[in-house]
Design a protein around this motif. Structure first.
Motif, PDB file in Angstrom:
ATOM      1  N   ALA A 126     128.594 -51.548  80.075  1.00  0.00           N
ATOM      2  CA  ALA A 126     128.723 -50.118  80.334  1.00  0.00           C
ATOM      3  C   ALA A 126     127.575 -49.345  79.704  1.00  0.00           C
ATOM      4  O   ALA A 126     127.066 -48.368  80.271  1.00  0.00           O
ATOM      5  CB  ALA A 126     130.063 -49.610  79.788  1.00  0.00           C
ATOM      6  N   THR A 127     127.155 -49.795  78.504  1.00  0.00           N
ATOM      7  CA  THR A 127     126.030 -49.137  77.835  1.00  0.00           C
ATOM      8  C   THR A 127     124.747 -49.310  78.625  1.00  0.00           C
ATOM      9  O   THR A 127     123.973 -48.373  78.808  1.00  0.00           O
ATOM     10  CB  THR A 127     125.842 -49.712  76.417  1.00  0.00           C
ATOM     11  N   GLU A 128     124.536 -50.548  79.128  1.00  0.00           N
ATOM     12  CA  GLU A 128     123.340 -50.810  79.922  1.00  0.00           C
ATOM     13  C   GLU A 128     123.329 -49.984  81.191  1.00  0.00           C
ATOM     14  O   GLU A 128     122.295 -49.464  81.610  1.00  0.00           O
ATOM     15  CB  GLU A 128     123.272 -52.298  80.270  1.00  0.00           C
ATOM     16  N   GLU A 129     124.500 -49.834  81.830  1.00  0.00           N
ATOM     17  CA  GLU A 129     124.576 -49.124  83.091  1.00  0.00           C
ATOM     18  C   GLU A 129     124.426 -47.619  82.925  1.00  0.00           C
ATOM     19  O   GLU A 129     124.239 -46.905  83.903  1.00  0.00           O
ATOM     20  CB  GLU A 129     125.902 -49.444  83.790  1.00  0.00           C
ATOM     21  N   SER A 130     124.527 -47.113  81.699  1.00  0.00           N
ATOM     22  CA  SER A 130     124.398 -45.669  81.482  1.00  0.00           C
ATOM     23  C   SER A 130     122.938 -45.251  81.395  1.00  0.00           C
ATOM     24  O   SER A 130     122.641 -44.068  81.283  1.00  0.00           O
ATOM     25  CB  SER A 130     125.147 -45.256  80.216  1.00  0.00           C
ATOM     26  N   PHE A 131     122.022 -46.231  81.430  1.00  0.00           N
ATOM     27  CA  PHE A 131     120.590 -45.945  81.384  1.00  0.00           C
ATOM     28  C   PHE A 131     119.894 -46.551  82.596  1.00  0.00           C
ATOM     29  O   PHE A 131     120.277 -47.611  83.089  1.00  0.00           O
ATOM     30  CB  PHE A 131     119.956 -46.517  80.109  1.00  0.00           C
ATOM     31  N   LEU A 132     118.862 -45.866  83.064  1.00  0.00           N
ATOM     32  CA  LEU A 132     118.000 -46.398  84.112  1.00  0.00           C
ATOM     33  C   LEU A 132     116.570 -46.358  83.598  1.00  0.00           C
ATOM     34  O   LEU A 132     116.152 -45.359  83.019  1.00  0.00           O
ATOM     35  CB  LEU A 132     118.114 -45.565  85.393  1.00  0.00           C
ATOM     36  N   GLN A 133     115.833 -47.427  83.794  1.00  0.00           N
ATOM     37  CA  GLN A 133     114.438 -47.488  83.364  1.00  0.00           C
ATOM     38  C   GLN A 133     113.595 -47.933  84.549  1.00  0.00           C
ATOM     39  O   GLN A 133     113.860 -48.953  85.180  1.00  0.00           O
ATOM     40  CB  GLN A 133     114.272 -48.484  82.215  1.00  0.00           C
ATOM     41  N   LEU A 134     112.577 -47.141  84.866  1.00  0.00           N
ATOM     42  CA  LEU A 134     111.668 -47.481  85.946  1.00  0.00           C
ATOM     43  C   LEU A 134     110.285 -46.979  85.569  1.00  0.00           C
ATOM     44  O   LEU A 134     110.103 -45.800  85.266  1.00  0.00           O
ATOM     45  CB  LEU A 134     112.119 -46.849  87.261  1.00  0.00           C
ATOM     46  N   GLY A 135     109.296 -47.900  85.567  1.00  0.00           N
ATOM     47  CA  GLY A 135     107.977 -47.513  85.086  1.00  0.00           C
ATOM     48  C   GLY A 135     108.088 -47.033  83.652  1.00  0.00           C
ATOM     49  O   GLY A 135     108.705 -47.690  82.812  1.00  0.00           O
ATOM     50  N   ASN A 136     107.531 -45.869  83.361  1.00  0.00           N
ATOM     51  CA  ASN A 136     107.641 -45.322  82.003  1.00  0.00           C
ATOM     52  C   ASN A 136     108.681 -44.219  81.911  1.00  0.00           C
ATOM     53  O   ASN A 136     108.664 -43.395  80.998  1.00  0.00           O
ATOM     54  CB  ASN A 136     106.282 -44.805  81.520  1.00  0.00           C
ATOM     55  N   VAL A 137     109.622 -44.217  82.856  1.00  0.00           N
ATOM     56  CA  VAL A 137     110.671 -43.192  82.892  1.00  0.00           C
ATOM     57  C   VAL A 137     112.013 -43.807  82.509  1.00  0.00           C
ATOM     58  O   VAL A 137     112.416 -44.839  83.052  1.00  0.00           O
ATOM     59  CB  VAL A 137     110.778 -42.552  84.291  1.00  0.00           C
ATOM     60  N   ARG A 138     112.689 -43.157  81.578  1.00  0.00           N
ATOM     61  CA  ARG A 138     114.023 -43.591  81.149  1.00  0.00           C
ATOM     62  C   ARG A 138     115.007 -42.465  81.417  1.00  0.00           C
ATOM     63  O   ARG A 138     114.802 -41.337  80.980  1.00  0.00           O
ATOM     64  CB  ARG A 138     114.028 -43.957  79.663  1.00  0.00           C
ATOM     65  N   LEU A 139     116.068 -42.809  82.134  1.00  0.00           N
ATOM     66  CA  LEU A 139     117.072 -41.812  82.510  1.00  0.00           C
ATOM     67  C   LEU A 139     118.379 -42.119  81.800  1.00  0.00           C
ATOM     68  O   LEU A 139     118.910 -43.219  81.917  1.00  0.00           O
ATOM     69  CB  LEU A 139     117.246 -41.829  84.030  1.00  0.00           C
ATOM     70  N   ASP A 140     118.879 -41.156  81.032  1.00  0.00           N
ATOM     71  CA  ASP A 140     120.144 -41.281  80.306  1.00  0.00           C
ATOM     72  C   ASP A 140     121.196 -40.501  81.081  1.00  0.00           C
ATOM     73  O   ASP A 140     121.222 -39.274  81.049  1.00  0.00           O
ATOM     74  CB  ASP A 140     119.984 -40.718  78.887  1.00  0.00           C
ATOM     75  N   MET A 141     122.057 -41.217  81.802  1.00  0.00           N
ATOM     76  CA  MET A 141     123.034 -40.546  82.663  1.00  0.00           C
ATOM     77  C   MET A 141     124.121 -39.831  81.866  1.00  0.00           C
ATOM     78  O   MET A 141     124.635 -38.805  82.286  1.00  0.00           O
ATOM     79  CB  MET A 141     123.640 -41.543  83.641  1.00  0.00           C
ATOM     80  N   ALA A 142     124.484 -40.379  80.719  1.00  0.00           N
ATOM     81  CA  ALA A 142     125.531 -39.744  79.908  1.00  0.00           C
ATOM     82  C   ALA A 142     125.080 -38.394  79.377  1.00  0.00           C
ATOM     83  O   ALA A 142     125.842 -37.428  79.352  1.00  0.00           O
ATOM     84  CB  ALA A 142     125.921 -40.662  78.759  1.00  0.00           C
ATOM     85  N   THR A 213     104.847 -42.785  85.695  1.00  0.00           N
ATOM     86  CA  THR A 213     104.222 -43.842  86.497  1.00  0.00           C
ATOM     87  C   THR A 213     105.079 -44.162  87.723  1.00  0.00           C
ATOM     88  O   THR A 213     105.111 -45.295  88.202  1.00  0.00           O
ATOM     89  CB  THR A 213     104.007 -45.110  85.647  1.00  0.00           C
ATOM     90  N   ILE A 214     105.811 -43.182  88.175  1.00  0.00           N
ATOM     91  CA  ILE A 214     106.540 -43.289  89.434  1.00  0.00           C
ATOM     92  C   ILE A 214     106.147 -42.084  90.278  1.00  0.00           C
ATOM     93  O   ILE A 214     105.739 -41.050  89.739  1.00  0.00           O
ATOM     94  CB  ILE A 214     108.076 -43.313  89.234  1.00  0.00           C
ATOM     95  N   VAL A 228     106.918 -47.190  92.276  1.00  0.00           N
ATOM     96  CA  VAL A 228     106.287 -47.362  90.970  1.00  0.00           C
ATOM     97  C   VAL A 228     104.795 -47.498  91.219  1.00  0.00           C
ATOM     98  O   VAL A 228     104.363 -48.273  92.084  1.00  0.00           O
ATOM     99  CB  VAL A 228     106.813 -48.613  90.240  1.00  0.00           C
ATOM    100  N   ILE A 229     104.003 -46.727  90.482  1.00  0.00           N
ATOM    101  CA  ILE A 229     102.556 -46.768  90.652  1.00  0.00           C
ATOM    102  C   ILE A 229     102.045 -48.156  90.293  1.00  0.00           C
ATOM    103  O   ILE A 229     102.382 -48.711  89.243  1.00  0.00           O
ATOM    104  CB  ILE A 229     101.866 -45.689  89.794  1.00  0.00           C
ATOM    105  N   GLU A 230     101.256 -48.731  91.166  1.00  0.00           N
ATOM    106  CA  GLU A 230     100.753 -50.101  90.992  1.00  0.00           C
ATOM    107  C   GLU A 230     100.043 -50.266  89.647  1.00  0.00           C
ATOM    108  O   GLU A 230      99.223 -49.433  89.267  1.00  0.00           O
ATOM    109  CB  GLU A 230      99.796 -50.462  92.128  1.00  0.00           C
TER     110      GLU A 230
END
Length: 233
Positions: A126-142, A213-214, A228-230
């Motif tokens: 559940a903790t892992e699913e509350s975050f999204l990471q893509l390129g250098n962007v981190r999204l905290d959904m909570a 970088t997205i 994601v930028i190459e």
């Protein structure tokens, strides 16, 4: 402390399990009918179920409930605690989707260890699913927070609620093309908006994620997709 539902008609066994699984709160139902009512009123972190109950077969009950995707039970860990040691019962239970099958009589310490391991795994997931990471962007959904990491520094982006929802969709499915119609249906719902409204929000979101970088690409005649930028991974 977690909420656990135990469906069992033996008062002695219920007392033993409640004591074994302290400090978790073990709710008890002695029949499938009572369990049905309880599950409509409350969600649980784990369910323990006997197979031979006064008003029905626990396996049939499990099969019907798990197959119904709308009730969320298919995502709840399920343990069978039963005196039925036949291989056919075990195979059927695991085929339906149970997480563990424990035969009575069982050792208190073993039950506690298995339950704690499953609950711990569920918490980590559940903790892992509350975050999204893509390129250098981190999204905290909570916390509804977006952070861009650049080298040794980081920057929090200020997004509106709608922009956050759009970025979440993009980051969950990079490379997928999202049509304007889909955004209107899922982001604005019943609001009376046009394609131009979507385009305006996309333009604002593009500007705000500039350091990332997205990037959001326009797919002519279809909609938008996140790439994601190459070389940024």
């Amino acid at each position: 402390m977690k909420d656990i539902l135990y469906i069992e008609d033996s008062p002695e066994l219920v007392l033993m399990v409640k004591e074994t699984l302290k400090p978790h709160h073990v709710h008890h139902c002695s029949t499938l009918k009572d369990a049905e009512t309880t599950l409509q009123q409350k969600s649980f972190d784990l369910i323990l179920l006997d197979l031979s109950l006064p008003d029905g077969d626990g396996l049939r009950y499990l099969a019907a409930k798990i197959s119904d995707q709308s009730n969320g039970l298919n995502k709840t860990p399920l343990f069978v605690l039963t005196g039925q040691s036949e291989i056919s019962s075990k195979v059927m239970a695991f085929a339906i989707g149970v997480d563990d099958y424990i035969i009575k009589p069982f050792h208190h310490a073993e039950l506690k260890a298995r339950v704690e391991a499953k609950l711990r795994k569920g918490t980590e997931q559940a903790t892992e699913e509350s975050f999204l990471q893509l390129g250098n962007v981190r999204l905290d959904m909570a916390k509804q927070k977006v952070t861009v990491h650049t080298g040794t520094s980081s920057e929090d982006l200020t997004l509106t609620r709608l922009e956050f929802k759009m970025l979440t969709k993009f980051m969950k499915s990079p490379d997928r093309v999202f049509s304007r119609e889909l955004f209107i249906e899922t982001i604005w719902s019943d609001a009376n908006v046009t394609d131009r409204t979507v385009d305006t929000h996309i333009a604002h979101l593009r500007k705000k994620i500039g350091p990332a970088t997205i990037k959001i690409e326009t797919v002519t005649g279809e909609g938008y997709r996140l790439k994601v930028i190459e070389g940024s991974l």
